[in-house]
Scaffold this active site. Structure first.
Site, PDB file in Angstrom:
ATOM      1  N   ASP A  56       0.930  -1.015   0.088  1.00 16.01           N
ATOM      2  CA  ASP A  56       0.003  -0.066   0.016  1.00 16.01           C
ATOM      3  C   ASP A  56       0.720   1.225   0.102  1.00 16.01           C
ATOM      4  OD1 ASP A  56       0.178   0.970   2.967  1.00 16.01           O
ATOM      5  OD2 ASP A  56       0.377  -1.201   3.075  1.00 16.01           O
ATOM      6  N   ASP A 102       0.437   3.441   2.323  1.00 13.66           N
ATOM      7  CA  ASP A 102       0.504   4.134   3.823  1.00 13.66           C
ATOM      8  C   ASP A 102      -0.491   5.353   3.403  1.00 13.66           C
ATOM      9  OD1 ASP A 102       1.480   4.219   6.224  1.00 13.66           O
ATOM     10  OD2 ASP A 102       2.222   6.281   6.283  1.00 13.66           O
TER      11      ASP A 102
END
Length: 289
Positions: free
Chosen positions: A209, A211
């Site tokens: 991902d 963040d």
């Protein structure tokens, strides 16, 4: 067989090694408590492997409760000469997109309350962490990522946070300003303890991902992370097989094999015998008469 015995520390998304031959789960006891799980002994071709799932099978242990001292001690007792850690991470850079594999070379440690050393009162030691990973092992890992079909970046700085919550947006943006490239919850104090145990260590991060620093995007969703972990895990298993089969038959020595030669400050006459006994695996090479 080769001179290598590789310890594989599997993070989120890596709970098994498909190519392992003669595989058997074994208990390994340590004076630091129980490791995250049994250790899976086996081999790939002529290379001995020891696999330890960092969070335990079934992902039972949260980041702040991983007994890193027991894990490293157990892998040392299991005969490991070197450690390759694999971890799921968040990205702090646009170019490090989900699905990319990252070879880490530096750390910023923001963890708190985790025992970060095997040494202490009664037996003091200071090891250098200026270059916290093994360059020869990291180079082998980078080649294995490419051979396994993964997209790869290297020379990344990993920020270790406490967790288990993900970052606030302000924290995520601050970490970018500090120069961190990726973020995770488990590589520290793991890398510090590997250094004290004289185990050359390399870390491959698997991006799941971005963040939460991208203001135009939403926050991290666990469902999306798990979906990406599944994809990453398939490549990671190929990576480990490729890594093991590509190692040279003769293990090349590392300066990290002997970092304790000049690290212990406490003279033998002043050492705590109880602590010294606990260090039999980690530091026995330099503590034995």
């Amino acid at each position: 067989m080769t001179d290598w015995t590789i310890g594989i520390i599997g993070g989120s998304g890596l709970y098994a090694i498909d190519a392992l031959e003669d595989a058997a789960w074994r208990d390994v006891e340590t004076p630091w408590g129980a490791p995250s799980d049994q250790i899976l002994f086996g081999r790939i071709g002529d290379v001995h492997l020891r696999f330890l799932p960092r969070h335990g099978r079934g992902h039972r242990i949260p980041p702040s409760e991983v007994n890193a001292r027991a894990n490293i001690d157990a892998l040392k007792r299991a005969g490991c000469t070197d450690l390759l850690a694999v971890s799921s991470i968040g990205s702090l850079r646009e170019e490090l997109e989900p699905g990319r594999f990252v070879v880490v070379d530096q750390f910023i440690d923001r963890t708190v309350g985790r025992p970060a050393s095997f040494f202490g009162t009664g037996l003091v030691a200071h090891v250098s962490m200026a270059e916290p990973v093994c360059p020869r092992l990291s180079a082998f890992a980078a080649e294995a990522i490419k051979a396994a079909g993964g997209t790869m970046a290297k020379d990344a700085t990993y920020l270790a946070m406490e967790g288990p919550q993900f970052s606030t947006r302000a924290e995520s943006m601050m970490y970018r300003q500090w120069g961190a490239d990726v973020i995770g919850m488990t590589a520290m104090p793991e890398a510090r303890l590997a250094r004290e145990a004289e185990l050359p260590y390399a870390l491959v991060g698997m991006v799941t991902d971005y963040d939460c620093w991208r203001e135009e995007a939403g926050f991290v969703e666990v469902a999306e992370v798990i979906e990406q972990m599944t994809v990453n895990g398939t490549i990671a298993r190929r990576l480990i097989e490729t890594f093991a089969r590509a190692l040279p038959a003769g293990r090349t020595a590392s300066p990290l094999d002997r970092v304790l030669d000049h690290a212990i400050i406490t003279p033998s006459s002043a050492r705590d015998p109880v602590l010294a006994a606990k260090l039999d695996a980690v530091a026995g090479r330099v503590l034995r008469p």
